[in-house]
Design an enzyme around this catalytic site. Structure first.
Site, PDB file in Angstrom:
ATOM      1  N   ASN A 166      -6.843 -11.411   4.658  1.00  0.00           N
ATOM      2  CA  ASN A 166      -5.954 -12.174   5.534  1.00  0.00           C
ATOM      3  C   ASN A 166      -6.621 -13.453   6.028  1.00  0.00           C
ATOM      4  O   ASN A 166      -7.818 -13.477   6.289  1.00  0.00           O
ATOM      5  CB  ASN A 166      -5.526 -11.310   6.728  1.00  0.00           C
ATOM      6  CG  ASN A 166      -4.731 -10.095   6.282  1.00  0.00           C
ATOM      7  OD1 ASN A 166      -4.262 -10.064   5.144  1.00  0.00           O
ATOM      8  ND2 ASN A 166      -4.601  -9.113   7.141  1.00  0.00           N
ATOM      9  N   HIS A 205     -10.364 -14.464   1.405  1.00  0.00           N
ATOM     10  CA  HIS A 205      -9.432 -15.512   0.976  1.00  0.00           C
ATOM     11  C   HIS A 205      -9.416 -16.697   1.933  1.00  0.00           C
ATOM     12  O   HIS A 205      -8.442 -17.441   1.983  1.00  0.00           O
ATOM     13  CB  HIS A 205      -8.019 -14.923   0.794  1.00  0.00           C
ATOM     14  CG  HIS A 205      -7.926 -13.968  -0.362  1.00  0.00           C
ATOM     15  ND1 HIS A 205      -6.861 -13.122  -0.566  1.00  0.00           N
ATOM     16  CD2 HIS A 205      -8.781 -13.729  -1.389  1.00  0.00           C
ATOM     17  CE1 HIS A 205      -7.074 -12.406  -1.672  1.00  0.00           C
ATOM     18  NE2 HIS A 205      -8.236 -12.746  -2.178  1.00  0.00           N
ATOM     19  N   CYS A 259     -11.576 -31.298   3.604  1.00  0.00           N
ATOM     20  CA  CYS A 259     -11.079 -32.354   2.719  1.00  0.00           C
ATOM     21  C   CYS A 259     -10.838 -31.784   1.317  1.00  0.00           C
ATOM     22  O   CYS A 259     -11.653 -31.007   0.807  1.00  0.00           O
ATOM     23  CB  CYS A 259     -12.083 -33.497   2.662  1.00  0.00           C
ATOM     24  SG  CYS A 259     -11.577 -34.766   1.484  1.00  0.00           S
ATOM     25  N   CYS A 280     -13.779 -34.189  -0.821  1.00  0.00           N
ATOM     26  CA  CYS A 280     -15.230 -34.139  -0.549  1.00  0.00           C
ATOM     27  C   CYS A 280     -15.630 -32.905   0.256  1.00  0.00           C
ATOM     28  O   CYS A 280     -16.811 -32.714   0.537  1.00  0.00           O
ATOM     29  CB  CYS A 280     -15.689 -35.404   0.160  1.00  0.00           C
ATOM     30  SG  CYS A 280     -15.214 -35.507   1.900  1.00  0.00           S
ATOM     31  N   SER A 299      -1.290  -4.678  -1.283  1.00  0.00           N
ATOM     32  CA  SER A 299      -0.535  -4.242  -2.461  1.00  0.00           C
ATOM     33  C   SER A 299      -1.473  -3.910  -3.622  1.00  0.00           C
ATOM     34  O   SER A 299      -1.026  -3.349  -4.619  1.00  0.00           O
ATOM     35  CB  SER A 299       0.454  -5.337  -2.880  1.00  0.00           C
ATOM     36  OG  SER A 299      -0.224  -6.554  -3.081  1.00  0.00           O
ATOM     37  N   ASN A 326      -0.678   2.803   3.701  1.00  0.00           N
ATOM     38  CA  ASN A 326       0.366   1.888   3.212  1.00  0.00           C
ATOM     39  C   ASN A 326       1.680   2.672   3.181  1.00  0.00           C
ATOM     40  O   ASN A 326       1.702   3.804   2.698  1.00  0.00           O
ATOM     41  CB  ASN A 326       0.010   1.385   1.796  1.00  0.00           C
ATOM     42  CG  ASN A 326       0.784   0.134   1.412  1.00  0.00           C
ATOM     43  OD1 ASN A 326       2.002   0.080   1.590  1.00  0.00           O
ATOM     44  ND2 ASN A 326       0.090  -0.854   0.893  1.00  0.00           N
TER      45      ASN A 326
HETATM   46  P1  OAD Z   1       0.998  -8.252  -0.063  1.00  0.00           P
HETATM   47  O1  OAD Z   1       2.098  -9.010   0.594  1.00  0.00           O
HETATM   48  O2  OAD Z   1       0.852  -8.337  -1.534  1.00  0.00           O
HETATM   49  O3  OAD Z   1       1.138  -6.705   0.266  1.00  0.00           O
HETATM   50  C1  OAD Z   1       1.332  -6.238   1.554  1.00  0.00           C
HETATM   51  C2  OAD Z   1       1.210  -4.739   1.507  1.00  0.00           C
HETATM   52  O4  OAD Z   1       1.304  -4.269   2.837  1.00  0.00           O
HETATM   53  C3  OAD Z   1       2.303  -4.027   0.705  1.00  0.00           C
HETATM   54  O5  OAD Z   1       1.701  -3.047  -0.148  1.00  0.00           O
HETATM   55  C4  OAD Z   1       3.160  -3.344   1.777  1.00  0.00           C
HETATM   56  O6  OAD Z   1       3.699  -2.101   1.334  1.00  0.00           O
HETATM   57  C5  OAD Z   1       2.136  -3.122   2.860  1.00  0.00           C
HETATM   58  N1  OAD Z   1       2.681  -3.041   4.221  1.00  0.00           N
HETATM   59  C6  OAD Z   1       3.802  -3.614   4.732  1.00  0.00           C
HETATM   60  N2  OAD Z   1       3.938  -3.328   6.033  1.00  0.00           N
HETATM   61  C7  OAD Z   1       2.869  -2.546   6.361  1.00  0.00           C
HETATM   62  C8  OAD Z   1       2.427  -1.931   7.566  1.00  0.00           C
HETATM   63  N3  OAD Z   1       3.120  -2.047   8.701  1.00  0.00           N
HETATM   64  N4  OAD Z   1       1.284  -1.195   7.543  1.00  0.00           N
HETATM   65  C9  OAD Z   1       0.578  -1.058   6.382  1.00  0.00           C
HETATM   66  N5  OAD Z   1       0.935  -1.634   5.223  1.00  0.00           N
HETATM   67  C10 OAD Z   1       2.069  -2.358   5.209  1.00  0.00           C
HETATM   68  O7  OAD Z   1      -0.349  -8.669   0.702  1.00  0.00           O
HETATM   69  P2  OAD Z   1      -1.848  -8.566   0.205  1.00  0.00           P
HETATM   70  O8  OAD Z   1      -2.108  -7.312  -0.545  1.00  0.00           O
HETATM   71  O9  OAD Z   1      -2.700  -8.870   1.383  1.00  0.00           O
HETATM   72  O10 OAD Z   1      -3.888 -14.260  -1.538  1.00  0.00           O
HETATM   73  O11 OAD Z   1      -1.925  -9.787  -0.781  1.00  0.00           O
HETATM   74  C11 OAD Z   1      -3.141 -10.085  -1.366  1.00  0.00           C
HETATM   75  C12 OAD Z   1      -3.263 -11.557  -1.557  1.00  0.00           C
HETATM   76  O12 OAD Z   1      -2.159 -12.073  -2.299  1.00  0.00           O
HETATM   77  C13 OAD Z   1      -3.198 -12.377  -0.279  1.00  0.00           C
HETATM   78  O13 OAD Z   1      -4.437 -12.453   0.386  1.00  0.00           O
HETATM   79  C14 OAD Z   1      -2.801 -13.713  -0.789  1.00  0.00           C
HETATM   80  C15 OAD Z   1      -1.654 -13.250  -1.631  1.00  0.00           C
HETATM   81  O14 OAD Z   1      -1.067 -14.068  -2.479  1.00  0.00           O
HETATM   82  C16 OAD Z   1      -4.039 -15.581  -1.647  1.00  0.00           C
HETATM   83  O15 OAD Z   1      -3.291 -16.374  -1.089  1.00  0.00           O
HETATM   84  C17 OAD Z   1      -5.201 -15.969  -2.501  1.00  0.00           C
END
Ligand code: OAD
Length: 254
Positions: free
Chosen positions: A102, A119, A127, A130, A196, A220
């Site tokens: 996050n 991330h 910038c 640079c 996810s 999850n």
């Molecule tokens: P996602 O949006 O892919 O997944 C969120 C996860 O949280 C899903 O599996 C949901 O089921 C779960 N979820 C939803 N509500 C919840 C709750 N109240 N308690 C527990 N779990 C819950 O987010 P990330 O896995 O963090 O990267 O995504 C990974 C990366 O993809 C991010 O850091 C970002 C994104 O694109 C970059 O921007 C490089």
């Protein structure tokens, strides 16, 4: 034994814990996740399509506006019981590394000492050419939801300032990634919360831990590709499951 009791037994005796969090842990604080549908004025955009260097080059005002809106959301919200439970785990087990995907600062606000931000962060703009760090321009007055916003110019070279986050196609911060992999390799318990499990290399960390003999607990509400390696899957929101887990693991332990 219930899943919660089984998870609590694992946590209660763990000596080296890794906690990997994703957008789901901040969902109940009011920060939208990436892969759940966007609402409001941003709903016609795909969050992933905005999170690339190409998108910033093509339309810097759109991408800067999106991240400034996200920052304004984050600045308005507070950590929830899930973030606080993670800080308690950190305080209670002998060694704990908190690794988050996050870009918010809710772990820090909840008391986690130095989470690894794999991330990047919404609070470290720099910038785009640079890499000179740029100041955060104070709390945005109103969320610039759905609005383009001109990025500030770098004080050193004049190029547009970009958000201090990792975009798709970019390398993760080397030091953070190295310490995350090391912690996953050395842990006896990995706790994966609200991710996810689709984005690599972050999603590999629980796999590394499992391969080297650690137990993996997942929190999850939905199934994920990490399910098969988990000793226990706690299906439910982090702000409910994590406090219950902490309570059951450390009850009576002083
Ligand atoms: P996602 O949006 O892919 O997944 C969120 C996860 O949280 C899903 O599996 C949901 O089921 C779960 N979820 C939803 N509500 C919840 C709750 N109240 N308690 C527990 N779990 C819950 O987010 P990330 O896995 O963090 O990267 O995504 C990974 C990366 O993809 C991010 O850091 C970002 C994104 O694109 C970059 O921007 C490089």
């Amino acid at each position: 034994m219930t899943d919660l009791n089984e998870a609590a037994a694992l946590l209660g005796r763990a000596k080296r814990v890794v906690v990997l969090t994703g957008a789901g842990i901040s969902a109940e604080s009011g920060v939208p996740t990436f892969r759940d549908a966007l609402t409001g004025l941003w709903e016609r955009f795909d969050a992933q399509a905005l999170a690339t260097p190409e998108a910033f080059r093509a339309d810097p005002d759109l991408v800067w506006g999106w991240y400034e809106w996200r920052r304004s959301v984050v600045q308005r919200v507070r950590p929830n019981d899930g973030h606080r439970a993670v800080a308690t785990i950190e305080a209670r087990v002998p060694h704990c590394t908190v690794i988050t995907q996050n870009v918010d600062d809710l772990h820090e606000q909840a008391g986690s000492a130095a989470p690894v931000h794999l991330h990047g962060s919404l609070f470290a703009p720099r910038c785009s050419v640079c890499a000179e760090p740029a100041p955060v321009t104070g709390p945005a007055d109103e969320p610039a939801e759905g609005r383009r916003l001109r990025p500030p110019a770098c004080v050193r070279c004049g190029a547009p300032v970009r958000p201090g986050v990792v975009w798709f196609g970019e390398a993760l911060p080397a030091v953070g990634l190295q310490s995350a992999v090391q912690a996953a390799a050395d842990c006896d318990l990995a706790l994966t919360v609200g991710t996810s499990g689709l984005v690599h290399p972050a999603a590999e960390l629980p796999l590394v831990a499992a391969r080297l003999g650690a137990a993996v607990i997942q929190v999850n509400p939905q199934p994920t590709p990490l399910d098969p390696v988990c000793a226990v899957n706690l299906r439910g929101p982090a702000a409910e499951q994590l406090p219950a887990l902490v309570e059951a693991a450390f009850a009576g332990g002083g």
